[in-house]
Design a protein around this motif. Structure first.
Motif, mmCIF file in Angstrom:
data_model
loop_
_atom_site.group_PDB
_atom_site.id
_atom_site.type_symbol
_atom_site.label_atom_id
_atom_site.label_comp_id
_atom_site.label_asym_id
_atom_site.label_seq_id
_atom_site.Cartn_x
_atom_site.Cartn_y
_atom_site.Cartn_z
ATOM 1 N N ILE A 20 0.856 -1.178 0.000
ATOM 2 C CA ILE A 20 0.000 0.000 0.000
ATOM 3 C C ILE A 20 0.892 1.228 0.000
ATOM 4 C CG2 ILE A 20 -1.753 1.282 1.279
ATOM 5 C CD1 ILE A 20 -2.647 -1.417 2.478
ATOM 6 N N THR A 21 0.705 2.082 -0.989
ATOM 7 C CA THR A 21 1.569 3.244 -1.139
ATOM 8 C C THR A 21 0.948 4.499 -0.558
ATOM 9 O OG1 THR A 21 0.690 3.707 -3.338
ATOM 10 C CG2 THR A 21 2.659 2.304 -3.196
ATOM 11 N N CYS A 22 1.827 5.445 -0.252
ATOM 12 C CA CYS A 22 1.440 6.731 0.325
ATOM 13 C C CYS A 22 2.348 7.778 -0.308
ATOM 14 C CB CYS A 22 1.609 6.689 1.829
ATOM 15 S SG CYS A 22 1.326 8.233 2.717
ATOM 16 N N GLY A 23 1.793 8.578 -1.182
ATOM 17 C CA GLY A 23 2.591 9.547 -1.911
ATOM 18 C C GLY A 23 2.509 10.941 -1.331
ATOM 19 N N SER A 66 10.946 6.467 0.859
ATOM 20 C CA SER A 66 12.026 7.072 0.082
ATOM 21 C C SER A 66 11.443 7.958 -1.004
ATOM 22 C CB SER A 66 12.900 5.981 -0.550
ATOM 23 O OG SER A 66 13.935 6.543 -1.322
ATOM 24 N N GLY A 67 12.126 9.057 -1.263
ATOM 25 C CA GLY A 67 11.673 9.941 -2.340
ATOM 26 C C GLY A 67 10.283 10.494 -2.080
ATOM 27 N N ASN A 68 9.381 10.236 -2.998
ATOM 28 C CA ASN A 68 8.016 10.748 -2.884
ATOM 29 C C ASN A 68 6.993 9.676 -2.501
ATOM 30 O OD1 ASN A 68 8.618 13.468 -3.642
ATOM 31 N ND2 ASN A 68 8.757 12.797 -5.776
ATOM 32 N N THR A 69 7.493 8.492 -2.096
ATOM 33 C CA THR A 69 6.564 7.398 -1.791
ATOM 34 C C THR A 69 6.975 6.612 -0.553
ATOM 35 O OG1 THR A 69 6.098 7.144 -4.165
ATOM 36 C CG2 THR A 69 5.412 5.357 -2.715
ATOM 37 N N ALA A 70 6.027 6.435 0.343
ATOM 38 C CA ALA A 70 6.173 5.512 1.464
ATOM 39 C C ALA A 70 5.303 4.292 1.179
ATOM 40 C CB ALA A 70 5.743 6.169 2.774
#
Lengths: 109, 117
Positions: A20-23, A66-70
């Motif tokens: 599951i991503t979180c941007g 990392s970057g723009n995504t957890a």
């Protein structure tokens, strides 16, 4: 104000891995926390500070950022993992620092 | 065992007021920052307000600023949310949550506030 974006839904078969991503803009520079909420129940913290687990949370739950995504990763998914999952950050630079993602419904097929 | 028990919810007319309480036990309440988080029916979580352990710092979401007031009484181990000028969109389950280092470590079971005529 800071915005976190989650997919509305994720589906996975039992025994498989759910991600599951979180941007968010440069979210990698923030600490991301994850909550599980089952119907009619209060949320439960499952991952904090990107990748740490509270006591009592199975090792199957892990996180990265990392970057723009957890990402919240649930390995060997079980039927009991079906729930809504929310990411959250505390934006200390803001006057309204509490920020939640919109939530992701995890369906176990 | 950490326990947070909310109370004070109920049905209120638009424009009305309500005061929520959260009774804390099982930990040293005066040492922890606290928050209110709400969830409208069928919707996601929304952070509402924060208060530092000493009450020295308070924050509100834009959606409630100027209408809601957070407070605490460390002697009574209690957190409060005074809600004025209530609107239909304030209808939600309201949770109190103990904060630690930017995350919500423990949650109460919530109290339902319904704003309707």
């Amino acid at each position: 104000s800071y915005v976190l974006t989650q997919p509305p839904s994720v589906s996975v078969a039992p025994g498989q891995t759910a991600r599951i991503t979180c941007g968010g803009n440069n979210v990698g520079s923030k600490s991301v926390h994850w909550y599980q909420q089952k119907p009619g129940q209060a949320p439960v913290l499952v991952v904090y500070d990107d990748s740490d687990r509270p006591s009592g949370i199975p090792e199957r739950f892990s996180g990265s950022n990392s970057g723009n995504t957890a990402t919240l990763t649930i390995s060997r998914v079980e039927a009991g993992d079906e729930a809504d999952y929310y990411c959250q950050v505390w934006d200390s630079s803001s006057d309204h620092p509490g920020v939640f993602g919109g939530g992701t419904k995890l369906t176990v097929l | 065992e950490v326990q947070l028990v909310e109370s004070g919810g109920g049905l209120v007319q638009p424009g009305g007021s309500l005061r929520l309480s959260c009774a804390a036990s099982g930990f040293t309440f005066s040492s922890y920052n606290m928050n209110w988080v709400r969830q409208a029916p069928g919707k996601g979580l929304e952070w509402v307000s924060y208060i530092r352990s000493s009450s020295s710092t308070i924050y509100y979401a834009d959606s409630v600023k100027g209408r809601f007031t957070i407070s605490r009484d460390n002697a009574k181990n209690s957190l409060y949310l005074q809600m004025n000028s209530l609107r239909a969109e304030d209808t939600a389950v309201y949770y109190c949550a103990r904060a630690y280092s930017g995350y919500f470590q423990h949650w109460g079971q919530g109290t339902l506030v319904t704003v309707s005529s």
